[in-house]
Write a protein that holds these residues in place. Sequence first.
Motif, mmCIF file in Angstrom:
data_model
loop_
_atom_site.group_PDB
_atom_site.id
_atom_site.type_symbol
_atom_site.label_atom_id
_atom_site.label_comp_id
_atom_site.label_asym_id
_atom_site.label_seq_id
_atom_site.Cartn_x
_atom_site.Cartn_y
_atom_site.Cartn_z
ATOM 1 N N LYS A 40 0.831 -1.188 0.000
ATOM 2 C CA LYS A 40 0.000 0.000 0.000
ATOM 3 C C LYS A 40 0.873 1.247 0.000
ATOM 4 C CE LYS A 40 -3.771 -0.214 2.519
ATOM 5 N NZ LYS A 40 -4.673 -0.353 3.705
ATOM 6 N N GLN A 41 0.271 2.355 -0.352
ATOM 7 C CA GLN A 41 0.999 3.608 -0.388
ATOM 8 C C GLN A 41 1.199 4.151 1.018
ATOM 9 O OE1 GLN A 41 -1.275 6.414 -2.693
ATOM 10 N NE2 GLN A 41 -2.755 6.778 -1.068
ATOM 11 N N ARG A 42 2.114 5.091 1.122
ATOM 12 C CA ARG A 42 2.364 5.747 2.387
ATOM 13 C C ARG A 42 1.349 6.870 2.579
ATOM 14 N NH1 ARG A 42 8.467 7.443 3.844
ATOM 15 N NH2 ARG A 42 8.641 5.227 3.294
ATOM 16 N N ASP A 43 0.576 6.790 3.637
ATOM 17 C CA ASP A 43 -0.513 7.729 3.870
ATOM 18 C C ASP A 43 -0.313 8.503 5.166
ATOM 19 O OD1 ASP A 43 -2.938 5.377 2.599
ATOM 20 O OD2 ASP A 43 -2.009 7.068 1.563
ATOM 21 N N LEU A 44 -0.830 9.704 5.169
ATOM 22 C CA LEU A 44 -0.779 10.542 6.368
ATOM 23 C C LEU A 44 -1.642 9.951 7.474
ATOM 24 C CD1 LEU A 44 0.028 13.264 7.757
ATOM 25 C CD2 LEU A 44 -2.124 14.170 6.853
ATOM 26 N N VAL A 45 -1.095 9.900 8.670
ATOM 27 C CA VAL A 45 -1.835 9.516 9.857
ATOM 28 C C VAL A 45 -2.285 10.755 10.623
ATOM 29 C CG1 VAL A 45 -1.766 8.267 12.043
ATOM 30 C CG2 VAL A 45 -0.588 7.340 10.031
ATOM 31 N N ALA A 46 -1.349 11.631 10.891
ATOM 32 C CA ALA A 46 -1.634 12.855 11.629
ATOM 33 C C ALA A 46 -0.494 13.828 11.424
ATOM 34 C CB ALA A 46 -1.821 12.573 13.127
ATOM 35 N N ASP A 47 -0.788 15.096 11.549
ATOM 36 C CA ASP A 47 0.277 16.076 11.543
ATOM 37 C C ASP A 47 -0.047 17.220 12.489
ATOM 38 O OD1 ASP A 47 -0.481 17.276 8.150
ATOM 39 O OD2 ASP A 47 -1.454 17.782 10.052
ATOM 40 N N ILE A 48 0.960 18.021 12.756
ATOM 41 C CA ILE A 48 0.822 19.127 13.686
ATOM 42 C C ILE A 48 1.683 20.270 13.188
ATOM 43 C CG2 ILE A 48 2.633 18.193 15.192
ATOM 44 C CD1 ILE A 48 0.994 19.359 17.574
ATOM 45 N N THR A 49 1.134 21.464 13.209
ATOM 46 C CA THR A 49 1.844 22.627 12.715
ATOM 47 C C THR A 49 2.700 23.236 13.810
ATOM 48 O OG1 THR A 49 0.180 24.288 13.283
ATOM 49 C CG2 THR A 49 -0.135 23.082 11.220
ATOM 50 N N SER A 50 3.475 24.216 13.417
ATOM 51 C CA SER A 50 4.351 24.896 14.360
ATOM 52 C C SER A 50 3.580 25.649 15.435
ATOM 53 C CB SER A 50 5.280 25.855 13.618
ATOM 54 O OG SER A 50 4.550 26.818 12.886
ATOM 55 N N VAL A 51 2.314 25.954 15.177
ATOM 56 C CA VAL A 51 1.492 26.640 16.168
ATOM 57 C C VAL A 51 0.543 25.686 16.883
ATOM 58 C CG1 VAL A 51 1.648 28.869 15.028
ATOM 59 C CG2 VAL A 51 -0.212 27.319 14.438
ATOM 60 N N GLY A 52 0.666 24.389 16.617
ATOM 61 C CA GLY A 52 -0.089 23.404 17.365
ATOM 62 C C GLY A 52 -1.374 22.922 16.737
ATOM 63 N N ASN A 53 -1.695 23.377 15.544
ATOM 64 C CA ASN A 53 -2.888 22.867 14.874
ATOM 65 C C ASN A 53 -2.656 21.439 14.411
ATOM 66 O OD1 ASN A 53 -4.322 25.310 15.132
ATOM 67 N ND2 ASN A 53 -3.344 26.126 13.291
ATOM 68 N N THR A 54 -3.660 20.610 14.554
ATOM 69 C CA THR A 54 -3.541 19.197 14.227
ATOM 70 C C THR A 54 -4.604 18.766 13.238
ATOM 71 O OG1 THR A 54 -4.957 18.524 16.078
ATOM 72 C CG2 THR A 54 -2.589 18.667 16.493
#
Length: 118
Positions: free
Chosen positions: A43-57
Motif C-alpha cells: 500500500k501507499q504511504r498515507d498521512l496519519v496525523a500532523d501538527i503545525t508549528s502553532v499546534g494545529n492538528t
Amino acid sequence: QVQLVESGGGLVQAGGSLRLSCAASGSIFSINVMGWYRQAPGKQRDLVADITSVGNTNYADSVKGRFTISRDNAKNTVYLQMNSLKPEDTAVYYCNARRFDGIRYDYWGQGTQVTVSL
C-alpha cells in the motif's frame, strides 16, 4: 539538514496502546509541519496525523478519536499516542517533517514497525 529518529514501535494486541516518539535534530527552525505517516505492505504511504508549528492538528479519518499527535518543543520531539489499536493499524510508521520554500520538501525518519495482533 534535518534528522528524524523514531522509536516506540512494537507488537501490541488489538485494543492496546502504543506511543511513538520522533526526535528531531538539525535545522528544525525551518520546519513548518511535522507528522506521522504509515505504510502497510503493498500500500501507499498515507498521512496519519500532523501538527503545525502553532499546534494545529489534523488526522486521517481512520484514526480520529483514537490517535493523538503532540509535540514537546523543548525536547524537539513529536509523539503519536495510539489507543484502541486495530489490526488495520499494522504498518511501518514514519516520522515526517515538512518545509515549504516555494516548493514542499519532506524529511523522513527511518520508520518503526507497529504490529497489532488479534
